[in-house]
Design an enzyme around this catalytic site. Structure first.
Site, short mmCIF file in Angstrom:
data_model
loop_
_atom_site.label_atom_id
_atom_site.label_comp_id
_atom_site.label_asym_id
_atom_site.label_seq_id
_atom_site.Cartn_x
_atom_site.Cartn_y
_atom_site.Cartn_z
N GLU A 174 2.39 4.18 3.95
CA GLU A 174 1.97 4.06 2.55
C GLU A 174 1.22 2.75 2.32
OE1 GLU A 174 1.58 4.80 -1.61
OE2 GLU A 174 1.74 6.04 0.20
N LYS A 194 -2.63 2.54 0.90
CA LYS A 194 -3.05 1.77 -0.26
C LYS A 194 -4.24 0.88 0.07
CE LYS A 194 -1.56 3.63 -2.79
NZ LYS A 194 -0.72 4.67 -2.30
#
Length: 611
Positions: free
Chosen positions: A484, A488
């Site tokens: 994750e 991002k």
């Protein structure tokens, strides 16, 4: 796709249409346009932002009281003026805006060309508006009928809003697979892809179901099915406030939403922890929980950030509840002919509740007899309506395209679910159950502590802003956090980044390591600690620049790596909720320092409503 708004009433439509488009900008787009109904259609559209559309309209005094507008994210045809929505039919009888994809548009277009139709754009949408005109015969059938006939020939997904010059007092909207909301005012109606444009105008909305068609005038609303039968619908209340869709004192929505996470996590577990904080209550699962306890396996499906949340859920459910878990990309699940049975539980995870891939996958699983649960953020969304049961996150509306608070809210729900399930199955003791509930309750305060160090994270980001690649490493439930974090960074800074399980580094990615490569390692004190320290040594030996997420007070790693992000000590079951926060801030500040459009990164859409 990406955003639709419409207005019918006694007031000028233009102000609502423009403001509505601005409120939908968070969904991502590359062109914008609007059309007003009258004896002829007044059309304005252009490539670029809503501000460009306002400039394009200029001093024109747009007086129409019925209108449609759209922000487009290109699917068919490159972003330019002629491919922007709305699209006019060849003879100008109709204007249409459309989210979704018409899969058989090429076949339909050939038929229309044979019937004398000419086309001005490369879009599937222009095919649909001309198909409507093909069926339309002014004075013989109504626009509503022509729209219904055209949609009966369509294969694919759509949310549409249509105006007609011969029936200029009305707006017709329909959906199949792409969301539409009708806001009910006093002598006026509002249409939008989600509820954000109607905030401040009305709190009463109707979420259309698939295969619904609504005929709207300023004094009437009729909702039918595409088969011309009465539709079942209900009026819902929208409780969002204007402040929730404004940035306030923050430079970007993404930063605002990162800082909202102590509150959104607390809102997500509020009412779900018993008064004595010794039990978890998930009312949305009450009727099906006995089936879940006896499940043979659990399958978690999602896309992007929701898939990463699902991976965290896999670790937690298997570790504590001892039920086999599989995590599937929703976009692949449908097409690989998975083996499903009545003893399986499928959990669909989606921020919007409208993600097309996830919706199609859950429908297939439901047809095969699995129990279907939903984890989503939007009340009244398609996933919320089509699952057997579920749990809402309470993250509030997320405007930034790169998801932050939605991720931590989803992980919070999955943590609650895993612990409740583990206790119900007798896999954990009462003492451990209570301890974990207390640990979860402390997370908002601990995140507040991390956020207080955001300027230090900004200083570290400045050191790495010019890198071209980055590697993220983690183990166990923190491997998805590494994924994750990498997502991002690539989403908003356009820096290439890859997440890996740290143990896999030796099996290929280590070839990338040199003194130009930032390597972000998620390594708080847990039972993987010694192993991941070894991985850090391997990177260090090859002169990689190491940024480590560490537990406060870890002096060993502080001396070993280039930079650290400190997080408070916590139990490994809840550490993912802490470890992701500095990675979100790191990505945000790198993107800002690189001059990127943080809230609306290129090529991305917030709500992916097409496969």
């Amino acid at each position: 796709m990406c955003g639709i708004v419409g207005y019918v009433g006694s007031k000028r439509a233009y102000p609502f249409l423009i403001q509505g488009l601005k409120r939908l900008e968070y969904r991502g787009y590359d062109s914008a346009g609007l059309a007003l109904a009258g004896k002829t259609v007044e059309l304005h559209k252009c490539k670029g932002r809503v501000a460009d559309l306002e400039s394009h309209v200029g001093d024109n005094n747009l007086e129409g009281t019925v209108g449609i507008a759209h922000t487009r994210w290109a699917t068919h045809g490159e972003p330019n003026d002629r491919n922007a929505h709305p699209h006019l039919s060849m003879k100008g009888h109709f204007a249409l805006v459309h989210n979704g994809i018409i899969e058989n548009y090429a076949e339909l277009k050939k038929d229309l060309v044979r019937n004398g139709f000419e086309f001005q754009s490369d879009t599937d949408t222009e095919v649909l508006v001309n198909l409507i005109e093909f069926f339309y015969r002014a004075g013989e059938i109504q626009a509503e009928t022509a729209i219904r006939l055209a949609l009966s020939k369509v294969v694919g997904a759509f949310g549409i809003a249509v105006i007609c010059t011969a029936e200029s007092d009305q707006l017709v909207v329909a959906r199949r697979g792409s969301p539409l909301v009708v806001g009910i005012g006093e002598g006026e109606y509002f249409v939008a892809s989600d509820a954000t444009p109607v905030i401040g105008y009305t709190k009463n909305v109707i979420y259309l179901n698939d295969n619904d068609l609504a005929i709207i005038t300023k004094s009437s609303l009729t909702i039918k099915t595409l088969e011309d039968k009465p539709a079942v619908f209900k009026i819902s209340r929208v409780d969002m406030a204007i402040g929730e869709i404004e940035k306030g004192d923050f430079a970007h929505f993404m930063l605002k939403e990162i800082f909202e996470q102590p509150k959104t996590i607390e809102d997500t577990f509020r009412g779900r922890l018993s008064q004595g904080r010794d039990a978890i209550v998930l009312g949305g699962l009450l009727d099906v929980f006995p089936l879940i306890v006896q499940a043979k396996r659990i399958i978690l499906i999602g896309c992007g950030t929701s898939w990463h949340a699902a991976l965290v859920g896999e670790y937690l459910i298997e570790t504590y509840a001892r039920i086999p878990v599989e995590v599937e990309y929703a976009s692949e699940f449908r097409y690989r002919n998975p083996i499903l049975s009545a003893g399986d539980v499928v959990i669909a995870i989606s921020q919007s509740g409208e993600t097309s891939d996830t919706l199609v996958a859950l429908r297939m699983a439901k047809e095969r007899g699995a129990t279907i649960l939903g984890v989503c953020n939007v009340v009244g969304s398609s996933i919320a309506r089509e699952t057997d049961a579920g749990v809402y996150t309470h993250a509030g509306i997320e405007i930034g395209v790169a998801s932050t608070k939605a991720f931590t809210a989803q992980v919070t729900v999955l943590t609650l679910f895993a612990l409740k399930l583990a206790f119900a199955r007798g896999e954990i003791t009462s003492a451990f159950y209570s301890e974990m509930i207390q640990e979860l309750a402390l997370i908002p305060e601990k995140i507040t502590t991390i956020l207080a160090s955001h300027l230090k994270i900004k200083e570290i980001a400045a050191k790495y802003k010019d890198a071209t690649n980055a590697l993220y490493l983690g183990r166990g439930a923190l491997f998805p956090v590494a994924l994750e974090g990498a997502l991002k960074l690539k989403e908003i800074s356009y820096m290439h980044a890859e997440g890996y399980a740290a143990g896999e580094m030796k099996h290929g990615p280590i070839a990338l390591v040199d003194d130009n490569l930032p390597v972000v390692v998620v390594c708080p004190k847990d039972h993987y600690y010694e192993k991941i320290v070894s991985n850090i040594q391997e990177v260090k030996a090859r002169k990689g620049n190491i940024i480590a997420v560490v537990t406060e007070g870890d002096t060993v790693l502080k001396e070993m790596v280039n930079d650290v992000f400190e997080i408070p000590e916590s139990h490994p079951a809840v550490t993912p909720l802490l470890a992701i926060i500095p990675l979100q801030l790191f990505s945000y500040y790198i993107a800002v320092l690189r001059g990127c459009d943080v809230d609306q990164p290129r090529n991305l859409a917030k709500s992916v409503t097409v496969e």
